[in-house]
Design a protein around this motif. Structure first.
Motif, PDB file in Angstrom:
ATOM      1  N   ASP A  13       4.252 -39.648  17.272  1.00 30.89           N
ATOM      2  CA  ASP A  13       4.841 -40.644  16.376  1.00 30.89           C
ATOM      3  C   ASP A  13       3.792 -41.569  15.772  1.00 30.89           C
ATOM      4  OD1 ASP A  13       7.424 -39.732  16.707  1.00 30.89           O
ATOM      5  OD2 ASP A  13       7.880 -41.130  18.337  1.00 30.89           O
ATOM      6  N   GLY A  14       3.946 -41.829  14.477  1.00 29.45           N
ATOM      7  CA  GLY A  14       3.097 -42.771  13.777  1.00 29.45           C
ATOM      8  C   GLY A  14       1.771 -42.213  13.316  1.00 29.45           C
ATOM      9  N   LEU A  15       1.526 -40.935  13.560  1.00 30.04           N
ATOM     10  CA  LEU A  15       0.258 -40.317  13.208  1.00 30.04           C
ATOM     11  C   LEU A  15       0.488 -39.264  12.138  1.00 30.04           C
ATOM     12  CD1 LEU A  15      -2.637 -40.660  14.265  1.00 30.04           C
ATOM     13  CD2 LEU A  15      -2.231 -38.741  15.776  1.00 30.04           C
ATOM     14  N   TYR A  16      -0.278 -39.324  11.061  1.00 26.17           N
ATOM     15  CA  TYR A  16      -0.181 -38.357   9.973  1.00 26.17           C
ATOM     16  C   TYR A  16      -1.520 -37.644   9.860  1.00 26.17           C
ATOM     17  CZ  TYR A  16       4.164 -40.576   8.749  1.00 26.17           C
ATOM     18  OH  TYR A  16       5.445 -41.052   8.792  1.00 26.17           O
ATOM     19  N   LEU A  17      -1.495 -36.342  10.109  1.00 29.52           N
ATOM     20  CA  LEU A  17      -2.699 -35.530  10.113  1.00 29.52           C
ATOM     21  C   LEU A  17      -2.479 -34.276   9.282  1.00 29.52           C
ATOM     22  CD1 LEU A  17      -3.557 -35.677  13.931  1.00 29.52           C
ATOM     23  CD2 LEU A  17      -4.610 -37.003  12.095  1.00 29.52           C
ATOM     24  N   PRO A  18      -3.568 -33.593   8.904  1.00 28.30           N
ATOM     25  CA  PRO A  18      -3.413 -32.317   8.210  1.00 28.30           C
ATOM     26  C   PRO A  18      -2.706 -31.298   9.106  1.00 28.30           C
ATOM     27  CG  PRO A  18      -5.663 -33.138   8.017  1.00 28.30           C
ATOM     28  CD  PRO A  18      -4.969 -34.005   9.015  1.00 28.30           C
ATOM     29  N   PRO A  19      -1.918 -30.411   8.522  1.00 29.34           N
ATOM     30  CA  PRO A  19      -1.207 -29.407   9.321  1.00 29.34           C
ATOM     31  C   PRO A  19      -2.118 -28.592  10.240  1.00 29.34           C
ATOM     32  CG  PRO A  19      -0.373 -29.406   7.082  1.00 29.34           C
ATOM     33  CD  PRO A  19      -1.563 -30.315   7.100  1.00 29.34           C
ATOM     34  N   ILE A  20      -3.317 -28.253   9.791  1.00 30.81           N
ATOM     35  CA  ILE A  20      -4.222 -27.485  10.644  1.00 30.81           C
ATOM     36  C   ILE A  20      -4.626 -28.299  11.875  1.00 30.81           C
ATOM     37  CG2 ILE A  20      -6.332 -28.105   9.410  1.00 30.81           C
ATOM     38  CD1 ILE A  20      -5.589 -24.699  11.017  1.00 30.81           C
ATOM     39  N   ALA A  21      -4.784 -29.605  11.716  1.00 33.71           N
ATOM     40  CA  ALA A  21      -5.125 -30.455  12.857  1.00 33.71           C
ATOM     41  C   ALA A  21      -3.986 -30.453  13.869  1.00 33.71           C
ATOM     42  CB  ALA A  21      -5.428 -31.882  12.392  1.00 33.71           C
TER      43      ALA A  21
END
Length: 82
Positions: A13-21
């Motif tokens: 929750d609260g974290l937005y990362l690239p899909p590969i990550a």
């Protein structure tokens, strides 16, 4: 030249990362913010994460506050406060 990746919400929750990550973190069984913080120095060693993506994850991680710290600073008002 730096790479810029599209980000999305994932299981932390609260974290937005690239899909590969997100895929690499899933494969490495990193499921919580605490686990990610504990392993942030190892990101380049995970298969699929390049140095620039690892840096992006670390920068994003630096801006995410633990929920407990955020709620401890938040003033609570009751419904009748204006």
């Amino acid at each position: 030249m730096p790479h810029f990746y599209d980000t999305c919400a994932g299981p932390i929750d609260g974290l937005y990362l690239p899909p590969i990550a997100w895929e690499v973190l899933r494969r490495e069984n990193i499921q919580t913010l605490d686990q990610l913080r504990a392993n942030a120095h190892l990101l380049e060693q995970f298969d699929g994460i390049e140095a620039d993506m690892a840096q992006q994850v670390r920068v994003t991680l630096a801006y995410v506050e633990p929920f407990e710290e955020l709620t401890a600073r938040t003033t609570q008002y009751d419904a009748w406060s204006a």
